[in-house]
Design a protein around this motif. Structure first.
Motif, short mmCIF file in Angstrom:
data_model
loop_
_atom_site.label_atom_id
_atom_site.label_comp_id
_atom_site.label_asym_id
_atom_site.label_seq_id
_atom_site.Cartn_x
_atom_site.Cartn_y
_atom_site.Cartn_z
N LEU A 116 0.84 -1.21 0.00
CA LEU A 116 0.00 0.00 0.00
C LEU A 116 0.87 1.26 0.00
O LEU A 116 0.65 2.17 -0.80
N VAL A 119 2.58 2.03 -3.30
CA VAL A 119 1.68 2.59 -4.30
C VAL A 119 1.17 3.98 -3.88
O VAL A 119 1.03 4.87 -4.70
N ASN A 120 0.91 4.14 -2.59
CA ASN A 120 0.35 5.39 -2.06
C ASN A 120 1.14 5.79 -0.81
O ASN A 120 0.77 5.41 0.30
N SER A 122 1.31 8.51 0.80
CA SER A 122 0.62 9.45 1.69
C SER A 122 -0.86 9.08 1.81
O SER A 122 -1.74 9.85 1.43
N PRO A 123 -1.15 7.92 2.36
CA PRO A 123 -2.56 7.49 2.42
C PRO A 123 -3.34 8.22 3.52
O PRO A 123 -2.79 8.57 4.56
N ASP A 127 -7.85 5.46 3.13
CA ASP A 127 -7.02 4.69 2.20
C ASP A 127 -6.39 3.49 2.91
O ASP A 127 -6.32 2.39 2.36
N GLY A 131 -7.04 -0.25 2.05
CA GLY A 131 -5.88 -1.04 1.62
C GLY A 131 -5.68 -2.29 2.45
O GLY A 131 -5.24 -3.32 1.93
#
Length: 164
Positions: A116, A119-120, A122-123, A127, A131
């Protein structure tokens, strides 16, 4: 019955090899043949996520993949997160925010969170929750896990000098 097939792969940065019958699951190969017991076997149907590892950089259920399908692949298991005797920021954050609990889902949670944050980086809390929704915590203590992932994301961004 088919003869065992040779499997050569890279696990946690090290070349590894072994032999497995064509129907042997990757999670069983990791645990029984390579001695990497950090990857847990939960439901064996790909539902609980306890066996999540990274295969060629993508989160994968090791209970849904045959060992022979991993021939030539690069794997990351929970044993590969810590480097040079230091815990990965995710592992540190899980410890600090009480995200480990009984520990059964922890390897799958860590590798899912690792993917997670790749891919991201700064969730949002939503998110993180989305995730991690593919991994079941039998203790149902998701709040500490979510806080740990958010803290690790901030720590990783800080180490990279990436703005939030």
């Amino acid at each position: 019955m088919s003869e065992p097939q040779r499997i050569a792969l890279t696990v946690n940065g090290a070349a590894r090899a072994g032999h497995a019958e064509p129907r042997k699951l990757l999670v069983d190969f990791l645990r029984e043949d390579l001695g990497l017991t950090g990857t847990h076997v939960g439901c064996e149907h790909g539902i609980c996520g306890a066996c999540t590892i990274l295969v060629n950089g993508e989160a994968t259920r090791a209970c849904l993949m045959l060992a022979v399908q991993a021939d030539g692949a690069e794997l990351l298991t929970v044993e590969g997160l810590a480097t040079d005797g230091r815990l990965h920021p995710l592992q540190e954050a899980f410890r600090e925010h009480h995200g480990v609990q009984c520990g059964f889902c922890t390897p799958g949670m860590l590798l899912t969170a690792y993917d997670l944050l790749r891919v991201n980086p700064s969730p949002t809390e939503q998110d993180v929750r989305a995730g991690l929704s593919a991994v079941l915590c039998r203790c149902t203590g998701y709040q500490g896990i979510v806080e740990a992932v958010a803290a690790a994301a901030e720590r990783i961004r800080g180490a990279r000098g990436t703005p939030a």
